[in-house]
Each structure stands twice: as C-alpha cells, then as structure tokens.
Design a protein around this motif. Structure first.
Motif, PDB file in Angstrom:
ATOM      1  N   ILE B 233     125.353  62.877  67.101  1.00 56.05           N
ATOM      2  CA  ILE B 233     126.415  63.728  67.636  1.00 56.05           C
ATOM      3  C   ILE B 233     125.881  64.563  68.794  1.00 56.05           C
ATOM      4  O   ILE B 233     126.532  64.699  69.831  1.00 56.05           O
ATOM      5  N   GLU B 234     124.696  65.104  68.607  1.00 58.59           N
ATOM      6  CA  GLU B 234     124.095  65.918  69.674  1.00 58.59           C
ATOM      7  C   GLU B 234     123.908  65.104  70.939  1.00 58.59           C
ATOM      8  O   GLU B 234     124.255  65.562  72.031  1.00 58.59           O
ATOM      9  N   SER B 235     123.360  63.903  70.808  1.00 58.33           N
ATOM     10  CA  SER B 235     123.060  63.131  72.022  1.00 58.33           C
ATOM     11  C   SER B 235     124.352  62.692  72.717  1.00 58.33           C
ATOM     12  O   SER B 235     124.445  62.701  73.943  1.00 58.33           O
ATOM     13  N   ARG B 236     125.375  62.336  71.953  1.00 63.35           N
ATOM     14  CA  ARG B 236     126.645  61.956  72.590  1.00 63.35           C
ATOM     15  C   ARG B 236     127.287  63.168  73.262  1.00 63.35           C
ATOM     16  O   ARG B 236     127.828  63.063  74.359  1.00 63.35           O
ATOM     17  N   SER B 237     127.253  64.313  72.594  1.00 62.63           N
ATOM     18  CA  SER B 237     127.832  65.524  73.178  1.00 62.63           C
ATOM     19  C   SER B 237     127.101  65.898  74.450  1.00 62.63           C
ATOM     20  O   SER B 237     127.723  66.282  75.448  1.00 62.63           O
ATOM     21  N   PHE B 238     125.791  65.788  74.402  1.00 65.38           N
ATOM     22  CA  PHE B 238     125.004  66.134  75.574  1.00 65.38           C
ATOM     23  C   PHE B 238     125.321  65.195  76.729  1.00 65.38           C
ATOM     24  O   PHE B 238     125.445  65.624  77.875  1.00 65.38           O
ATOM     25  N   ALA B 239     125.444  63.884  76.406  1.00 66.18           N
ATOM     26  CA  ALA B 239     125.764  62.905  77.459  1.00 66.18           C
ATOM     27  C   ALA B 239     127.128  63.191  78.095  1.00 66.18           C
ATOM     28  O   ALA B 239     127.349  62.907  79.265  1.00 66.18           O
ATOM     29  N   LEU B 240     128.028  63.760  77.296  1.00 61.33           N
ATOM     30  CA  LEU B 240     129.359  64.106  77.829  1.00 61.33           C
ATOM     31  C   LEU B 240     129.309  65.353  78.705  1.00 61.33           C
ATOM     32  O   LEU B 240     130.269  65.664  79.383  1.00 61.33           O
ATOM     33  N   GLY B 241     128.213  66.069  78.641  1.00 65.30           N
ATOM     34  CA  GLY B 241     128.154  67.350  79.339  1.00 65.30           C
ATOM     35  C   GLY B 241     128.945  68.414  78.611  1.00 65.30           C
ATOM     36  O   GLY B 241     129.402  69.393  79.202  1.00 65.30           O
ATOM     37  N   ALA B 242     129.118  68.216  77.302  1.00 61.50           N
ATOM     38  CA  ALA B 242     129.952  69.130  76.523  1.00 61.50           C
ATOM     39  C   ALA B 242     129.107  70.254  75.919  1.00 61.50           C
ATOM     40  O   ALA B 242     127.911  70.111  75.706  1.00 61.50           O
ATOM     41  N   LEU B 243     129.782  71.373  75.654  1.00 64.44           N
ATOM     42  CA  LEU B 243     129.173  72.455  74.881  1.00 64.44           C
ATOM     43  C   LEU B 243     129.606  72.264  73.435  1.00 64.44           C
ATOM     44  O   LEU B 243     130.781  71.992  73.193  1.00 64.44           O
ATOM     45  N   PHE B 244     128.659  72.367  72.518  1.00 59.89           N
ATOM     46  CA  PHE B 244     129.049  72.129  71.130  1.00 59.89           C
ATOM     47  C   PHE B 244     128.340  73.112  70.210  1.00 59.89           C
ATOM     48  O   PHE B 244     127.297  73.667  70.546  1.00 59.89           O
ATOM     49  N   GLU B 245     128.947  73.280  69.033  1.00 60.84           N
ATOM     50  CA  GLU B 245     128.367  74.204  68.068  1.00 60.84           C
ATOM     51  C   GLU B 245     128.673  73.745  66.653  1.00 60.84           C
ATOM     52  O   GLU B 245     129.815  73.445  66.328  1.00 60.84           O
ATOM     53  N   PHE B 246     127.640  73.660  65.828  1.00 60.40           N
ATOM     54  CA  PHE B 246     127.803  73.406  64.395  1.00 60.40           C
ATOM     55  C   PHE B 246     127.814  74.745  63.686  1.00 60.40           C
ATOM     56  O   PHE B 246     127.008  75.615  63.988  1.00 60.40           O
ATOM     57  N   LYS B 247     128.730  74.859  62.721  1.00 62.11           N
ATOM     58  CA  LYS B 247     128.650  76.024  61.832  1.00 62.11           C
ATOM     59  C   LYS B 247     128.689  75.470  60.420  1.00 62.11           C
ATOM     60  O   LYS B 247     129.683  74.867  60.010  1.00 62.11           O
ATOM     61  N   ALA B 248     127.600  75.668  59.709  1.00 62.42           N
ATOM     62  CA  ALA B 248     127.576  75.129  58.345  1.00 62.42           C
ATOM     63  C   ALA B 248     126.679  75.990  57.494  1.00 62.42           C
ATOM     64  O   ALA B 248     125.579  76.332  57.906  1.00 62.42           O
ATOM     65  N   GLU B 249     127.160  76.360  56.350  1.00 56.86           N
ATOM     66  CA  GLU B 249     126.322  77.069  55.386  1.00 56.86           C
ATOM     67  C   GLU B 249     126.526  76.442  54.021  1.00 56.86           C
ATOM     68  O   GLU B 249     127.575  75.880  53.742  1.00 56.86           O
ATOM     69  N   GLN B 250     125.507  76.541  53.212  1.00 56.07           N
ATOM     70  CA  GLN B 250     125.568  75.947  51.876  1.00 56.07           C
ATOM     71  C   GLN B 250     126.777  76.482  51.123  1.00 56.07           C
ATOM     72  O   GLN B 250     126.935  77.695  50.924  1.00 56.07           O
ATOM     73  N   GLY B 251     127.660  75.560  50.729  1.00 57.90           N
ATOM     74  CA  GLY B 251     128.775  75.952  49.861  1.00 57.90           C
ATOM     75  C   GLY B 251     130.060  76.351  50.569  1.00 57.90           C
ATOM     76  O   GLY B 251     131.074  76.584  49.909  1.00 57.90           O
ATOM     77  N   THR B 252     130.053  76.466  51.884  1.00 51.59           N
ATOM     78  CA  THR B 252     131.271  76.947  52.558  1.00 51.59           C
ATOM     79  C   THR B 252     131.844  75.938  53.538  1.00 51.59           C
ATOM     80  O   THR B 252     132.652  76.279  54.384  1.00 51.59           O
ATOM     81  N   GLY B 253     131.441  74.699  53.455  1.00 52.49           N
ATOM     82  CA  GLY B 253     132.019  73.698  54.343  1.00 52.49           C
ATOM     83  C   GLY B 253     131.319  73.688  55.688  1.00 52.49           C
ATOM     84  O   GLY B 253     130.360  74.410  55.932  1.00 52.49           O
ATOM     85  N   MET B 254     131.856  72.833  56.549  1.00 54.75           N
ATOM     86  CA  MET B 254     131.225  72.648  57.852  1.00 54.75           C
ATOM     87  C   MET B 254     132.287  72.680  58.929  1.00 54.75           C
ATOM     88  O   MET B 254     133.416  72.237  58.716  1.00 54.75           O
TER      89      MET B 254
END
Lengths: 214, 270
Positions: B233-254
């Motif tokens: 996902i990171e490499s495809r997002s980077f190739a798109l020139g996109a800004l991206f952010e993951f938010k994930a914590e144990q037990g609260t979804g992603m």
C-alpha cells in the motif's frame, strides 16, 4: 588618541578603498553584474572619501558632502541588496525606502540639522534601514537554503560589511550632534569610525574577489 | 567638526555602546553561519533518509512484481497447463479405435476440460485486470467488488462513492489495488465485520477506508517482511504521489486515508 595617530588612521581608511578598486579593475571581465555594481560603489566611495578629505583641509567644513554621500551610498547599497532580495522583498519597497531617505536627507540638511552640521537624523536612519536589509538577506538565505557556500557569495560579504560598519557606527552617528565631548574624544570616535570604514572596504574587496557558483 | 552641546557623557560610555553594537553584529553573523550549516546538515540527512526509503520501496515493488509473476506462472502451469495436457490426451484417444460409448464419454470430458480451462483463464485475466475497472471505471468496479463480498456474508461493506472519477486509468488501477490490499488485510487479520469505503472529490480527491476489526500496531507491522500488505500500500501510494496515513490501535479498528493533492497528475509508469 594623538592627532598624528588619528591622521594616520584616517589616511589609511581613505586608502583602503583602493584595494577593492584594484581588484575590480584586475577582474573586470570575470565579475558578474552584482559585483560590477559593488565596483561602482567602491569608485563612488573613493571619490566621496577624497572630496570629504580635501574639503576638510581646504574648506574647514566637509559636512555638506557627508549629506550628499549618505544619500548616494544608500542608493547604491540598496540597489545591491535589491538584486539579492527581490522577490523576497518587493522592489517597490526598496525604491520607496530610497525615496524616503532622499526626502529625509533633504529635510535634515535644510531644516533639522542644517547642511553644515552632521546629518544625525538621515545617517542613523539610513544605517538602520541598511542593517535591516542585511538581516533580511540573511533571513532569506536561511529560509531558502539555496546557497551552500556563503563564503563565495558577494552579497554575503557586503552584508557582513554593512552589519559591522553601520552597527558599530550607529552610536557615533546618533551622538555626534547631541553629546558634549571634547574635541579629543570626538577625534577618537571618528578614528574608531575610520577603523570600521577599513573593515567595510575590506569586505567590498572580498566581495569583488570571490567567484560565486552559478 | 566642533564640540557639540548636549548630554555630558564620558567617552568610554559611547565607546562601550559602539563595542556593544559591534559585538551584537558579530554574534548575529556567527549565529547565522552556524545555524545555516546545521540546516544544511539536517537537509542532507533528510535527503539520505528519503533516498533510503525510496530504495526500499522500489525493492519491495520489484519483489512484489516478481512474486506476482511467479503466481501467474504457477497458475498457468498448474491449472491451465495440466488441463490442456489432459485435453490433448483425450483428443489423441478420440482418434483411436473406440466404442461409441467410450467416444461419447471422452467427448464430454474434453468439453468439460475446455470449459474449465476457459473459466480458469477468465479468472486469471480478471485477477490481472478486472474488466469492470476497464469498461465501467473505478467506482462501479468497487461497487461490484463490495457486493461480491457482501454476498459471502463475511463482511458488511458500506460504500460512499461519487458518480464519476476524473482520474487516469493508472491512478484508478492503483487505487483499486490499494483497496484490494486493504480488504485482504481486513479479511485475513482484522476479524472485522464492517468496512466503510468513502471517496470524496472536493476540495481534494480523498479515499477513506475504515474497519471495525481488532486493529494493529502500525509501526510494528512495518517491521514484518513484504507481503503483509502495508508495504504494498505504501509503495503504490507513494508512486501515485499521494499523501496517506494509517491510524490503527490494538482493539479499535483501522482507518486509512489517502489524498491526491493534484488529481490531474500525469500518470506514472506502472
């Protein structure tokens, strides 16, 4: 300070402008347009120094020429800074400052101090503005981070010279008409000014000597 | 210059002022020089980190491509190859002296094999490039994909999609693959029951993906070898020139957010 030492420092200060002039003649074909402007400044400074020196001995009062020199020096230095500051600072702001100093110099010469007294309004204000332009150049250089080898940048050396000369002399310029001191003390102060002048002319010489990267 | 009237100040106070101003000027110049060198050093370090990251992403992209090629090769060899071999064997037998019953049996088997081969080729082709994406566009393809998932009763997928996308085919394919990767991760690892897929076009193009699974430690997962999905996902997002952010914590979804700063960006080579 004895009169002999003061005279020696004054002559040396006047002669120190020859160094940047000789360098500019020697390297005229290799220097860029900004450096040529610095060369013209050195030439104007030499003429100014000679006129002021001759007037001091021949006429007794050389202060009218200092009024004129203040304006000419400001105009040329501001045009030098303009080349390095635009578009960071708008060209019209710098031109506005030039007009302000010309106007203030006229007012100072005609109404405030008079042409036969030191221009203790115009000269310090011109100094402050030039110091500000120098600081603006340093800030611009930091924020853009395009110039790596500052020691090869002519405008950096002009900025160093301006900051040292005008900061050091600011108190002298302000206090000349308003502080009661003996003639001997006044001689000392203007000898200190002469030393700062040597530093300024040396930075002109370095600015003309360096070869900036394209 | 004559003696001025005015304040009666000892000369050393004036000289002290002069010296003070001079020292101030020297301090400013010295500070500037030191600070400028430090900024350049920081910039260089950042550039080195960036270059290392780019290299890692490129390496991962190449590895992912090789893996994909290996998978396709295995699919072609193991299923298509063996089915065509069996078909050839049956056809060869048909040329022999056989009873009518045996001949009919062989014909039925051959037809079954050919049908299976066509189905398998279609499946491999769809995996390589979904036809809905090519013919209908990104959002109808996502809708179809979501409906198929819903039909399996494993995941409830809620989609908020605009009518049309103004993206290039390359951008649409990249976003589709990212979404596939996200959904695969959700199915394999998250234990989620609901997924939300939101696309927005204004003020900038944005994709938001959320699941209600068990979440994960995003920084820990990045330490895992490629194939766990995040690096893809990171490499495809980077190739798109996109800004991206993951938010994930144990037990609260992603949640995953991606934005394209300039959706009219020229397509990058795949």
């Amino acid at each position: 300070m004895t009169n002999e030492w003061a005279d020696l420092i004054t002559y040396f200060s006047t002669a120190s402008i020859l160094l940047p002039i000789l360098i500019s003649i020697f390297r005229w074909q290799q220097i860029n347009p900004l450096q040529r402007l610095i060369a013209y400044l050195a030439g104007i400074t030499l003429i100014g120094e000679l006129v002021i020196l001759i007037a001091a001995y021949q006429l007794g009062n050389n202060l009218p020429f200092i009024h004129l020199f203040t304006v000419i020096q400001f105009i040329v230095l501001s045009q030098i800074f303009k080349r390095g500051l635009v578009p960071f600072i708008s060209s019209s702001i710098i031109q506005g400052l030039v007009l302000f100093i010309i106007g203030l110099a006229l007012v100072d010469a005609i109404w405030l101090n008079g042409i036969y007294n030191f221009n203790s309004y115009a000269r310090p204000l011109a100094s402050l503005i030039l110091i500000s332009l120098g600081l603006a150049f340093l800030y611009k250089t930091l924020s853009e981070l395009k110039i790596r080898s500052l020691e090869r940048e002519p405008l950096f050396w002009i900025t160093v010279g301006v900051l040292l000369y005008f900061s050091g002399n600011l108190i002298i310029f302000i206090s000349t008409n308003y502080v009661k001191i003996s003639n001997q003390a006044l001689l000392t102060l203007w000898s200190v000014h002469a030393i700062f002048n040597i530093i300024l002319n040396t930075t002109y010489a370095i600015a003309l000597w360096v070869r900036p990267r394209d | 210059m004559g003696q001025a009237e005015g304040l009666d100040l000892p000369i050393f106070i004036i000289l002290g002022g002069v010296l003070g101003m001079l020292l101030l000027a020297v301090a400013v110049i010295a500070f500037f020089l030191v600070y400028q060198k430090r900024l350049f050093r920081q910039q260089e370090e950042l550039q080195q980190l960036e270059a290392a990251y780019q290299k890692e992403l490129l390496q991962h992209t190449i590895e992912a491509q090789e893996k994909e090629r290996q998978r396709i090769a295995a699919d072609l060899h193991d299923s298509i190859g063996s089915m065509l071999s069996a078909t050839r064997m049956y056809i060869h037998q048909l040329n022999g002296d056989l009873s009518t019953e045996h001949r009919e049996h062989l014909k039925r088997e051959t037809n079954t094999l050919i049908d299976s081969t066509i189905t398998q080729i279609r499946t491999i082709s769809h995996d390589l490039f979904p036809p809905q994406l090519e013919h209908l566009g990104l959002f109808p393809a996502i809708q179809t994909f979501a409906q198929r998932l819903q039909a399996t009763n494993t995941l409830a997928v809620e989609c908020q999609l605009p009518e049309t996308s103004d993206l290039s085919p390359h951008q649409e394919l990249s976003l589709y693959r990212i979404l596939q990767e996200l959904l695969q991760n959700t199915l394999k690892h998250a234990g989620a029951t609901q997924v939300q897929i939101i696309f927005k076009k204004h003020p900038i193009f944005k994709m938001i993906y959320r699941d209600n699974g068990q979440g994960f430690n995003a920084s820990a997962v990045r330490q895992l070898p490629p194939g766990q999905g995040l690096k893809n996902i990171e490499s495809r997002s980077f190739a798109l020139g996109a800004l991206f952010e993951f938010k994930a914590e144990q037990g609260t979804g992603m949640s995953f957010e991606l934005s394209l700063p300039d959706k009219k960006q020229a397509p990058l080579p795949s």
